[in-house]
Write a protein that holds these residues in place. Structure first.
Motif, short mmCIF file in Angstrom:
data_model
loop_
_atom_site.label_atom_id
_atom_site.label_comp_id
_atom_site.label_asym_id
_atom_site.label_seq_id
_atom_site.Cartn_x
_atom_site.Cartn_y
_atom_site.Cartn_z
N ALA A 92 3.59 -0.73 -8.74
CA ALA A 92 4.21 -1.55 -7.70
C ALA A 92 3.28 -1.80 -6.53
O ALA A 92 3.54 -2.70 -5.72
CB ALA A 92 5.49 -0.87 -7.19
N ALA A 93 2.22 -1.01 -6.41
CA ALA A 93 1.34 -1.09 -5.25
C ALA A 93 -0.03 -1.62 -5.64
O ALA A 93 -0.53 -1.32 -6.72
CB ALA A 93 1.21 0.29 -4.60
N GLU A 94 -0.63 -2.37 -4.74
CA GLU A 94 -2.02 -2.81 -4.93
C GLU A 94 -3.00 -1.76 -4.44
O GLU A 94 -4.17 -1.78 -4.81
CB GLU A 94 -2.25 -4.14 -4.22
CG GLU A 94 -1.44 -5.29 -4.80
CD GLU A 94 -1.84 -6.62 -4.20
OE1 GLU A 94 -3.04 -6.81 -3.91
OE2 GLU A 94 -0.96 -7.47 -4.03
N VAL A 95 -2.53 -0.87 -3.57
CA VAL A 95 -3.36 0.20 -3.02
C VAL A 95 -2.55 1.48 -3.07
O VAL A 95 -1.35 1.48 -2.76
CB VAL A 95 -3.76 -0.10 -1.55
CG1 VAL A 95 -4.52 1.06 -0.93
CG2 VAL A 95 -4.58 -1.38 -1.46
N TRP A 96 -3.17 2.58 -3.49
CA TRP A 96 -2.52 3.88 -3.42
C TRP A 96 -3.46 4.87 -2.75
O TRP A 96 -4.65 4.91 -3.06
CB TRP A 96 -2.14 4.42 -4.80
CG TRP A 96 -1.60 5.83 -4.70
CD1 TRP A 96 -0.42 6.21 -4.13
CD2 TRP A 96 -2.26 7.03 -5.12
NE1 TRP A 96 -0.29 7.58 -4.18
CE2 TRP A 96 -1.40 8.11 -4.77
CE3 TRP A 96 -3.48 7.30 -5.73
CZ2 TRP A 96 -1.73 9.44 -5.04
CZ3 TRP A 96 -3.81 8.63 -5.99
CH2 TRP A 96 -2.94 9.68 -5.66
N CYS A 97 -2.92 5.68 -1.83
CA CYS A 97 -3.68 6.72 -1.14
C CYS A 97 -2.98 8.06 -1.31
O CYS A 97 -1.75 8.15 -1.14
CB CYS A 97 -3.80 6.43 0.36
SG CYS A 97 -4.63 4.89 0.76
N ALA B 101 0.87 -1.17 0.00
CA ALA B 101 0.00 0.00 0.00
C ALA B 101 0.91 1.22 0.00
O ALA B 101 1.75 1.37 0.90
CB ALA B 101 -0.91 0.01 1.22
N ALA B 102 0.79 2.07 -1.01
CA ALA B 102 1.65 3.24 -1.15
C ALA B 102 0.86 4.49 -0.80
O ALA B 102 -0.24 4.70 -1.32
CB ALA B 102 2.20 3.33 -2.56
N LEU B 103 1.43 5.32 0.07
CA LEU B 103 0.80 6.56 0.51
C LEU B 103 1.74 7.70 0.19
O LEU B 103 2.83 7.82 0.78
CB LEU B 103 0.54 6.52 2.03
CG LEU B 103 -0.56 5.63 2.61
CD1 LEU B 103 -0.41 4.17 2.22
CD2 LEU B 103 -0.57 5.76 4.14
N ASP B 104 1.37 8.54 -0.78
CA ASP B 104 2.26 9.66 -1.12
C ASP B 104 1.47 10.77 -1.80
O ASP B 104 0.24 10.75 -1.85
CB ASP B 104 3.46 9.20 -1.94
CG ASP B 104 3.15 8.84 -3.40
OD1 ASP B 104 1.98 8.96 -3.83
OD2 ASP B 104 4.08 8.44 -4.12
N LEU B 105 2.21 11.76 -2.35
CA LEU B 105 1.58 12.94 -2.93
C LEU B 105 1.28 12.79 -4.42
O LEU B 105 0.40 13.46 -4.94
CB LEU B 105 2.48 14.17 -2.75
CG LEU B 105 2.41 14.95 -1.44
CD1 LEU B 105 2.77 14.08 -0.25
CD2 LEU B 105 3.32 16.16 -1.50
N ALA C 243 -5.51 7.51 6.11
CA ALA C 243 -5.06 6.45 5.20
C ALA C 243 -4.46 5.28 5.97
O ALA C 243 -4.69 4.11 5.63
CB ALA C 243 -4.04 7.02 4.22
N LEU C 244 -3.69 5.56 7.02
CA LEU C 244 -3.09 4.49 7.82
C LEU C 244 -4.17 3.67 8.52
O LEU C 244 -4.06 2.43 8.62
CB LEU C 244 -2.12 5.07 8.84
CG LEU C 244 -0.80 5.63 8.27
CD1 LEU C 244 -0.03 6.37 9.36
CD2 LEU C 244 0.05 4.52 7.68
N GLU C 245 -5.19 4.34 9.02
CA GLU C 245 -6.29 3.60 9.66
C GLU C 245 -6.96 2.66 8.68
O GLU C 245 -7.36 1.54 9.03
CB GLU C 245 -7.30 4.59 10.23
CG GLU C 245 -6.77 5.37 11.43
CD GLU C 245 -7.73 6.48 11.86
OE1 GLU C 245 -8.65 6.80 11.08
OE2 GLU C 245 -7.56 7.00 12.97
N ARG C 246 -7.10 3.08 7.41
CA ARG C 246 -7.77 2.25 6.41
C ARG C 246 -6.90 1.08 5.98
O ARG C 246 -7.37 -0.05 5.89
CB ARG C 246 -8.16 3.11 5.20
CG ARG C 246 -9.18 4.19 5.53
CD ARG C 246 -9.63 4.93 4.29
NE ARG C 246 -10.43 4.07 3.41
CZ ARG C 246 -10.91 4.47 2.23
NH1 ARG C 246 -10.66 5.68 1.80
NH2 ARG C 246 -11.61 3.64 1.49
#
Length: 409
Positions: free
Chosen positions: A49-54, A36-40, A73-76
């Protein structure tokens, strides 16, 4: 938040977060993890590369992380199957202390808040360096009265060189709590990537730091070249300093150390208590040493207090290649066309490929160039050629709102 793709295997999930999560996401996939990738940015290769992006951007065109969006996003992602925890990259420095161990958030896989504070709070850090007899440029916590041209103002919770200004540029601004003044040192700007575990440091390698000027910012991080060779006595002194710091602070996992090298004399500048972008150099130059990626080593150190194998360390000391990466900043504002995005995605030397329709303002990052060659000099030449190619691509790839950009020469 995008919807996870149908999983191909029942591997655990890990989340990676930062201004850009692409590098960490790609390294995690080498370890066989689901990401899961979290970025701007949500760049195309990040999403691949990620199955989830936030999206955790603050909006309004500013390249900053929004704390509440990140927390949400981290909670999800914590509800994803077999979730191990999350890893922080560049840009999270002001938020780590608030997020480490916060109620309702998943496990943070990295340094504790106390270990990070020991090397990121300037009064504590430089006092510790003095106690351990580790040299560093002179620092002050009030504006120096004289010789302003020889001093810089820094924010200890900044990153990427955007936290560094000439003292004269500070003006009448009050000094923030994380601010300090540092005398400009002499020598080459280098970094050392290391893994902390068992109260000591295992050096991965050394790299040369590349910087550029953007407006009043004179030391913006623009990339790196490595691994480079340093004299054995310098390597031994860096190793001794990092061992002492790990023993005193409890640093674990991937971290990096920035320092100046003037002949055989070195001065330590700062510790980045997180995985560094330079890890891409070592994965590229020594793929046999890190077949499962350096993020796997980070996980092993943080979860099991385990250092890399002797075989990996031996292979890393004899790299097959040298590598370089360089951030390409936009010389003028433009909107990314599908043609430009597709051309960069096909280009094996482009990373952080923006999505079609992305608006890039002047001075903002367009993409990252990553090359490898047999020598450091060959890496420099290849980076220069690749930069010219992508600049030409910007000019010629039919941007939707520009008939023609200004000359980029």
């Amino acid at each position: 938040m995008t919807t996870p793709r149908q999983p191909l295997a029942q591997a655990p999930f890990v989340a990676v977060a930062g201004l850009s999560a692409r590098l960490l996401a790609q390294s995690a996939t080498r370890a066989g993890l689901r990401v899961a990738a979290l970025d701007l940015f949500g760049d195309r290769d990040t999403r691949a590369a990620a199955e989830v992006w936030c999206d955790i951007g603050g909006g309004g065109g500013a390249l900053t992380i929004d704390r509440e969006r990140l927390r949400h996003a981290l909670e999800r992602v914590a509800r994803l199957p077999r979730f191990l925890g999350w890893i922080g990259g560049s840009g999270l420095e002001p938020l780590i202390a608030q997020l480490c161990g916060a109620p309702g958030l998943p496990r943070f896989i990295g340094n504790t808040a106390e270990a990070s504070a020991a090397v990121r709070e300037p009064r504590r850090f430089f006092a510790l360096l003095d106690e351990l007899h580790i040299p560093h440029p002179a620092v002050a916590f009030a504006p120096p009265a004289t010789a302003q041209a020889g001093w810089l103002f820094k924010l200890a919770d900044g990153c990427g060189g955007t936290h560094i200004k000439p003292l004269a540029a500070l003006g009448a601004q009050s000094v923030p709590a994380q601010g300090y003044f540092q005398r400009i040192g002499r020598g080459r700007s280098l970094s050392a990537l290391f893994i902390g575990a068992q109260g000591r440091a295992q050096l991965i390698g050394f790299a040369e730091q590349l910087t550029c000027a953007l407006g009043e910012l004179a030391f913006v991080h623009a990339g790196s070249i490595g691994p480079i060779d340093v004299p054995p006595q310098v390597a031994a002194r860096v190793q001794s300093a990092l061992d002492a710091l790990c023993a005193r602070t409890g640093l674990i996992g991937l971290n990096s150390c920035d320092f100046l090298l003037d002949g055989d004399a070195l001065e330590l500048l700062e510790i980045n208590a997180r995985p560094s972008s330079t890890m891409a150099l070592y994965e590229t130059a020594s793929p046999d040493a890190w077949p499962h990626g350096l993020l796997q080593c980070h996980l092993d150190a943080c979860r099991f207090d385990r250092l890399p194998s002797n075989r990996s360390a031996a292979l890393a000391r004899e790299p097959r290649w040298r590598a370089g990466q360089r951030v390409l900043f936009a010389p003028a504002p433009f909107t990314v066309s599908a043609k430009f995005s597709d051309a960069c995605l096909r280009d094996r030397q482009c990373r952080d490929v923006p999505m079609p329709g992305t608006r890039v303002e002047a001075g903002q990052p367009v993409c990252t160039l990553l090359v490898r060659a047999a020598s450091v000099d060959a890496v420099r030449r290849t980076l220069d050629a690749q930069r010219a190619l992508v600049l030409q691509r910007i000019e010629t790839c039919d941007e939707p709102d520009h008939a023609r950009l200004p000359s980029l020469a």
